[in-house]
Write a protein that holds these residues in place. Sequence first.
Motif, PDB file in Angstrom:
ATOM      1  N   GLY A  28       0.795  -1.224   0.000  1.00  0.00           N
ATOM      2  CA  GLY A  28       0.000   0.000   0.000  1.00  0.00           C
ATOM      3  C   GLY A  28       0.822   1.266   0.000  1.00  0.00           C
ATOM      4  N   LEU A  29       2.071   1.177  -0.468  1.00  0.00           N
ATOM      5  CA  LEU A  29       2.970   2.333  -0.469  1.00  0.00           C
ATOM      6  C   LEU A  29       3.147   2.883  -1.885  1.00  0.00           C
ATOM      7  N   PRO A  30       3.322   4.194  -2.013  1.00  0.00           N
ATOM      8  CA  PRO A  30       3.402   4.830  -3.329  1.00  0.00           C
ATOM      9  C   PRO A  30       4.758   4.699  -3.998  1.00  0.00           C
TER      10      PRO A  30
ATOM     11  N   ALA B 264       9.508   3.181   1.216  1.00  0.00           N
ATOM     12  CA  ALA B 264       9.571   1.765   1.568  1.00  0.00           C
ATOM     13  C   ALA B 264       9.598   1.640   3.087  1.00  0.00           C
ATOM     14  N   PRO B 265       9.248   0.479   3.598  1.00  0.00           N
ATOM     15  CA  PRO B 265       9.302   0.300   5.050  1.00  0.00           C
ATOM     16  C   PRO B 265      10.680   0.676   5.603  1.00  0.00           C
TER      17      PRO B 265
ATOM     18  N   THR C 139       6.235   3.649   9.870  1.00  0.00           N
ATOM     19  CA  THR C 139       7.391   4.477   9.535  1.00  0.00           C
ATOM     20  C   THR C 139       7.984   3.995   8.221  1.00  0.00           C
ATOM     21  N   VAL C 140       8.278   4.953   7.326  1.00  0.00           N
ATOM     22  CA  VAL C 140       8.854   4.628   6.030  1.00  0.00           C
ATOM     23  C   VAL C 140      10.100   5.467   5.779  1.00  0.00           C
ATOM     24  N   GLU C 141      10.864   5.056   4.796  1.00  0.00           N
ATOM     25  CA  GLU C 141      12.008   5.826   4.307  1.00  0.00           C
ATOM     26  C   GLU C 141      11.702   6.275   2.890  1.00  0.00           C
ATOM     27  N   ASP C 142      11.871   7.563   2.634  1.00  0.00           N
ATOM     28  CA  ASP C 142      11.601   8.056   1.286  1.00  0.00           C
ATOM     29  C   ASP C 142      12.843   7.986   0.412  1.00  0.00           C
TER      30      ASP C 142
ATOM     31  N   VAL D  55       0.912  -1.065   6.897  1.00  0.00           N
ATOM     32  CA  VAL D  55       2.159  -0.828   6.197  1.00  0.00           C
ATOM     33  C   VAL D  55       3.133  -1.875   6.699  1.00  0.00           C
ATOM     34  N   PRO D  56       3.715  -2.677   5.789  1.00  0.00           N
ATOM     35  CA  PRO D  56       4.612  -3.730   6.272  1.00  0.00           C
ATOM     36  C   PRO D  56       5.811  -3.143   6.970  1.00  0.00           C
TER      37      PRO D  56
END
Length: 194
Positions: free
Chosen positions: A59-61, A78-79, A89-92, A192-193
């Motif tokens: 479900g991430l862009p 991404a995770p 929490t994600v890293e762009d 979000v994984p």
Amino acid sequence: MDSSPPPPRATVRPLVAADLPRVVEIFAPFVRDTQVTFEEEPWDVGRWEAKRRELADGGLPFLVADVDGVVAGYAYAAPWRPKAAYRHTVEDTIYLDPRYTGQGIGTALLDALLDALRAAGVRQVVSVVADVPDAAGSLPLHRRFGFVEAGRLTAVGFKHGRWVDTILLQRTLTTPADDAGTAGTAGTAGTVPG
């Protein structure tokens, strides 16, 4: 009177499989010639397709900036870490074809990415920026969007014969009031994984 042409107008949209060859073209020189990324081998279309599917499944862009039918850059999140408690929490990641820098395209990509991440229920966005001249534009871009420096990791990457530090930037997308009662959910795609 300025007679230079106006900057190109970028349309930010979700990546489609047909965009992957351009993603390969944009990323490869950064891998081969810079310390901006710690990857040491360029990715082929197959590896990028796997990344696209992984992000979509979570479900991430994964977005691209399209300028007159040409992909000028891309951005995705991404995770941040694989442990479950990091699921919000994600890293762009943002890369531009160098011919399109300084024209507002990175700004358009990051703006759209943050909007998509809010919609996905992401709470924290981390950006890991290599402390090298080739990445200098990333710091002010992120700071304009409210990212703050969260730390520095010293000499954590070794590439092209040199040790490289990374600067950690962080942005909260929601407030504690926004989070009330939502600790068990993570947006439109379930969780979000992490």
